[in-house]
Design an enzyme around this catalytic site. Structure first.
Site, short mmCIF file in Angstrom:
data_model
loop_
_atom_site.label_atom_id
_atom_site.label_comp_id
_atom_site.label_asym_id
_atom_site.label_seq_id
_atom_site.Cartn_x
_atom_site.Cartn_y
_atom_site.Cartn_z
N LYS A 133 -93.37 99.41 97.72
CA LYS A 133 -94.74 99.68 97.23
C LYS A 133 -94.91 99.20 95.79
CE LYS A 133 -94.98 100.81 101.07
NZ LYS A 133 -93.93 100.81 102.06
N ALA B 171 -68.29 109.55 104.60
CA ALA B 171 -67.87 110.70 105.41
C ALA B 171 -67.51 110.27 106.83
CB ALA B 171 -69.01 111.72 105.46
N ARG C 118 -85.44 98.49 112.95
CA ARG C 118 -84.28 99.17 112.36
C ARG C 118 -83.56 99.93 113.46
NH1 ARG C 118 -83.79 98.98 107.07
NH2 ARG C 118 -82.71 100.97 106.87
N GLY D 190 -93.95 93.53 112.21
CA GLY D 190 -94.13 94.98 112.09
C GLY D 190 -94.56 95.28 110.66
N ASP E 114 -84.02 109.16 110.53
CA ASP E 114 -84.04 107.93 111.33
C ASP E 114 -83.00 107.90 112.43
OD1 ASP E 114 -86.03 107.12 109.63
OD2 ASP E 114 -85.02 105.31 108.93
N ALA F 75 -90.07 108.30 106.31
CA ALA F 75 -89.45 109.19 105.33
C ALA F 75 -89.99 110.62 105.43
CB ALA F 75 -89.69 108.64 103.93
N HIS G 177 -119.13 112.76 96.43
CA HIS G 177 -119.81 111.48 96.39
C HIS G 177 -119.63 110.86 95.01
CE1 HIS G 177 -122.82 108.44 97.22
NE2 HIS G 177 -123.40 108.72 96.06
N THR H 264 -82.34 104.96 101.91
CA THR H 264 -83.11 103.73 102.09
C THR H 264 -84.44 103.85 101.36
OG1 THR H 264 -82.14 103.51 104.29
CG2 THR H 264 -84.16 102.24 103.87
N CYS H 265 -85.11 104.99 101.54
CA CYS H 265 -86.47 105.18 101.04
C CYS H 265 -86.59 104.90 99.55
CB CYS H 265 -86.90 106.61 101.37
SG CYS H 265 -88.46 107.07 100.64
C1 LIG Z 1 -88.59 98.03 103.29
C2 LIG Z 1 -88.84 99.40 103.84
C3 LIG Z 1 -90.03 100.03 103.57
C4 LIG Z 1 -90.27 101.32 104.06
N1 LIG Z 1 -91.46 101.91 103.76
C5 LIG Z 1 -91.71 103.16 104.21
C6 LIG Z 1 -92.93 103.82 103.89
O1 LIG Z 1 -93.79 103.27 103.21
N2 LIG Z 1 -93.10 105.08 104.33
C7 LIG Z 1 -92.16 105.72 105.10
O2 LIG Z 1 -92.37 106.87 105.48
N3 LIG Z 1 -91.01 105.11 105.43
C8 LIG Z 1 -90.76 103.86 105.00
N4 LIG Z 1 -89.56 103.25 105.31
C9 LIG Z 1 -88.62 103.98 106.19
C10 LIG Z 1 -87.85 105.03 105.38
O3 LIG Z 1 -87.16 104.40 104.35
C11 LIG Z 1 -86.90 105.78 106.30
O4 LIG Z 1 -87.62 106.34 107.38
C12 LIG Z 1 -86.18 106.90 105.57
O5 LIG Z 1 -85.47 106.43 104.46
C13 LIG Z 1 -85.23 107.63 106.53
O6 LIG Z 1 -84.59 108.66 105.85
P1 LIG Z 1 -83.18 109.22 106.33
O7 LIG Z 1 -82.89 110.36 105.43
O8 LIG Z 1 -83.19 109.44 107.79
O9 LIG Z 1 -82.13 108.03 106.09
P2 LIG Z 1 -81.86 107.00 104.93
O10 LIG Z 1 -82.93 106.98 103.92
O11 LIG Z 1 -81.53 105.71 105.61
O12 LIG Z 1 -80.58 107.58 104.21
C14 LIG Z 1 -79.36 107.69 104.85
C15 LIG Z 1 -78.28 107.80 103.80
O13 LIG Z 1 -77.06 108.16 104.42
C16 LIG Z 1 -75.99 107.50 103.79
N5 LIG Z 1 -74.89 107.47 104.74
C17 LIG Z 1 -74.90 106.96 106.00
N6 LIG Z 1 -73.71 107.17 106.59
C18 LIG Z 1 -72.93 107.81 105.70
C19 LIG Z 1 -71.61 108.30 105.73
N7 LIG Z 1 -70.85 108.19 106.82
N8 LIG Z 1 -71.11 108.90 104.62
C20 LIG Z 1 -71.88 109.04 103.52
N9 LIG Z 1 -73.15 108.60 103.44
C21 LIG Z 1 -73.67 108.01 104.51
C22 LIG Z 1 -76.57 106.14 103.45
O14 LIG Z 1 -75.84 105.52 102.39
C23 LIG Z 1 -78.00 106.49 103.06
O15 LIG Z 1 -78.12 106.69 101.68
C24 LIG Z 1 -89.28 101.98 104.84
C25 LIG Z 1 -88.07 101.34 105.10
C26 LIG Z 1 -87.85 100.07 104.62
C27 LIG Z 1 -86.54 99.40 104.92
#
Ligand SMILES: Cc1cc2nc3c(=O)[nH]c(=O)nc-3n(C[C@H](O)[C@H](O)[C@H](O)COP(=O)(O)OP(=O)(O)OC[C@H]3O[C@@H](n4cnc5c(N)ncnc54)[C@H](O)[C@@H]3O)c2cc1C
Length: 464
Positions: free
Chosen positions: A52, A119, A272, A185, A311, A319, A443, A42-43
């Site tokens: 950004k 998976a 989310r 939010g 998440d 992230a 400064h 997602t990130c």
């Molecule tokens: C618009 C927006 C703006 C954001 N801005 C910020 C920010 O400025 N700063 C910040 O810290 N956070 C931000 N976030 C939140 C941040 O994106 C998430 O906290 C972060 O991506 C979480 O990381 P993760 O590795 O847990 O999961 P994710 O990034 O959600 O990645 C999970 C991955 O797992 C894969 N997946 C899931 N299930 C399976 C499966 N069964 N088999 C194979 N692949 C699978 C998905 O395809 C995905 O690619 C933002 C989110 C959004 C939506």
């Protein structure tokens, strides 16, 4: 059906999963990373980075618009800017492309095997991946679940057509003339503000009495004022009810009346939810913490050899928390003694102005029975902020009253996101007010407000 065996299998290549994989590879662990879509999760693809990029482009556009309207005190005039949102989006996509390609390269360099596909757990040690060329069975000693999160859909406003999530908002090729954002939010306000700067008439609908309800009112007040100055309408205490007709969105306002809001697009950003469906969680029946997977201080789930990070494991869904967990879990699997010992997970809200929050707010500290000293230093008394036209906002410190140990550091103001690093460092290193006051801050910088807020809490600010 082919079969792979490995030491470590990670599901999901978001910031949690890919960092875990890189570190595991560096430590010599035989690692497989499964991702259904693109590396970066997602990130990198539809979250932090593209949002950004859009926010930056919108800020530049708005600056020029103000100059063209003769509203700049700097003596600069400009022609009314025009926008080609298709090109803006291509620029944003090129950044995403560079970063996701970079992540693939880093994974390769670390010797991680990447399997592209969906998976699904067969049992706690066996995962079946649906790939383009058929089914792939993988057996692993240790599995890390890093499946991330998905946007929450409102039953009354399912995604589709005019109703969009942040993902579709980040791929628009035309600025909607009327945009309604449901949910105030950080994601809704970041994107809503960007589209307002790009020329959309934006209305925000929020069920709670305040915008950005996760932050205290002192921090969010400058943001609420800026939304107003940008011409955005904010309806708090209001509930989006549905789309009864083409005319628009039906909203129940705070006084209990129903109003219709005209909208070309309705961006729903009401939160989310953990991605816990479709990958066989039922087959392994892990303990839950509400909707999330329950983990302990080592990110272990209730099943031996199965970890969860990011998440899918709960708040704060950010992230850098996912990355820190991924880094830690890789080292634990490699035999290092590690556990979650973070004092704070800083949060940055890239609104206008930005908000940084690290550690406890004054209210939260008092609520936990701690006697505190708290002080804030306004940017209107900071030279650098004046030269940047950034006089709104402040830095706030919260410390224990007895020994002056810092408990919380916050700021609101233009460009304050970068202060999050020194805030985290100060909290993690157990700094006291006197440590900050005695550290020379260059400064002229906005960071001098951090020293001044600390001096003020000690009773003797210099520049106020
Ligand atoms: C618009 C927006 C703006 C954001 N801005 C910020 C920010 O400025 N700063 C910040 O810290 N956070 C931000 N976030 C939140 C941040 O994106 C998430 O906290 C972060 O991506 C979480 O990381 P993760 O590795 O847990 O999961 P994710 O990034 O959600 O990645 C999970 C991955 O797992 C894969 N997946 C899931 N299930 C399976 C499966 N069964 N088999 C194979 N692949 C699978 C998905 O395809 C995905 O690619 C933002 C989110 C959004 C939506």
């Amino acid at each position: 059906m082919k079969e792979i065996t490995c030491k470590l299998l990670i599901i999901g290549a978001g910031p949690g999963g890919y960092v875990c994989a890189i570190r595991a590879g560096q430590l010599g662990l035989d690692t497989v990373l499964v991702e259904a879509k693109k590396p970066g999760g997602t990130c990198l693809n539809v979250g932090c980075i593209p949002s950004k990029a859009l926010i930056h482009a919108a800020g530049e556009f708005e600056k020029l618009t103000r100059m063209a309207a003769g509203q700049s005190p700097l003596g600069i005039s400009a022609k009314k800017p025009t926008l080609d949102l298709v090109r803006t989006m291509l620029w944003k996509d090129s950044i995403v492309g560079r970063l996701t390609t970079g992540v693939s390269g880093l994974l390769k360099k670390a010797g991680v095997k990447i399997v592209v596909g969906w998976a699904k757990f067969r049992d706690g040690k066996t995962i079946e991946v649906e790939t383009e060329i058929g089914s792939q069975m993988i057996r692993a000693e240790v599995v890390v679940i890093a499946t991330g999160s998905d946007a929450i859909e409102l039953r009354s406003l399912p995604f589709g057509g005019r109703v969009i999530s942040s993902t579709e908002a980040l791929a628009l090729t035309e600025v909607p003339s009327k945009l309604v954002v449901v949910g105030a939010g950080y994601i809704g306000l970041e994107l809503g503000t960007a589209f307002a700067k790009l020329g959309a008439k934006v209305t925000v609908v929020e069920a709670l009495p305040l915008v950005l309800p996760q932050y205290d009112a002192e921090l969010t007040r400058p943001v609420a004022k800026r939304l107003h100055d940008l011409g955005m309408e904010v309806l708090t205490g209001a509930k989006a009810k549905g789309l009864p007709s083409k005319d628009g969105l039906s909203v129940e306002t705070a006084d209990g009346k129903t109003t219709m809001l005209a909208a070309d697009k309705i961006l729903v950003t009401v939160g989310r939810k953990p991605a816990t469906e479709g990958w066989g969680l039922e087959a392994i029946d892990l303990d839950r913490d509400g909707p999330f997977i329950r983990i302990d201080e080592r990110c272990r789930s209730s099943m031996r050899g199965v970890y969860a990070i990011g998440d899918v494991t709960g708040e704060p869904m950010l992230a850098h928390r996912a990355m820190a967990q991924g880094h830690m879990v890789a080292e634990i699997v490699a035999g290092h003694k590690r556990s979650w010992d973070k004092i704070c997970v800083p949060a940055v809200c890239f609104t206008d102005p930005e908000i940084v929050s690290a550690g406890l707010s004054p209210e939260a500290a008092r609520a936990s029975g701690i006697e505190i000293k708290s002080a804030l230093f306004p940017f209107r008394a900071n030279g650098r902020a004046m030269t940047l036209e950034n006089e709104g906002g402040f830095v706030r410190v919260v410390a224990r009253a007895d020994n002056h140990l810092l408990l919380g550091l916050h700021a609101v103001g233009a460009g304050v996101a970068e202060l999050s690093a020194s805030f985290s460092l100060a909290l993690e290193m157990g700094a006291r007010l006197e440590d900050i006051a005695a550290t020379i801050h260059a400064h002229p910088t906005q960071s001098e407000a951090f020293v001044e807020a600390s001096l003020k809490a000690l009773g003797h600010p210099l520049h106020l």
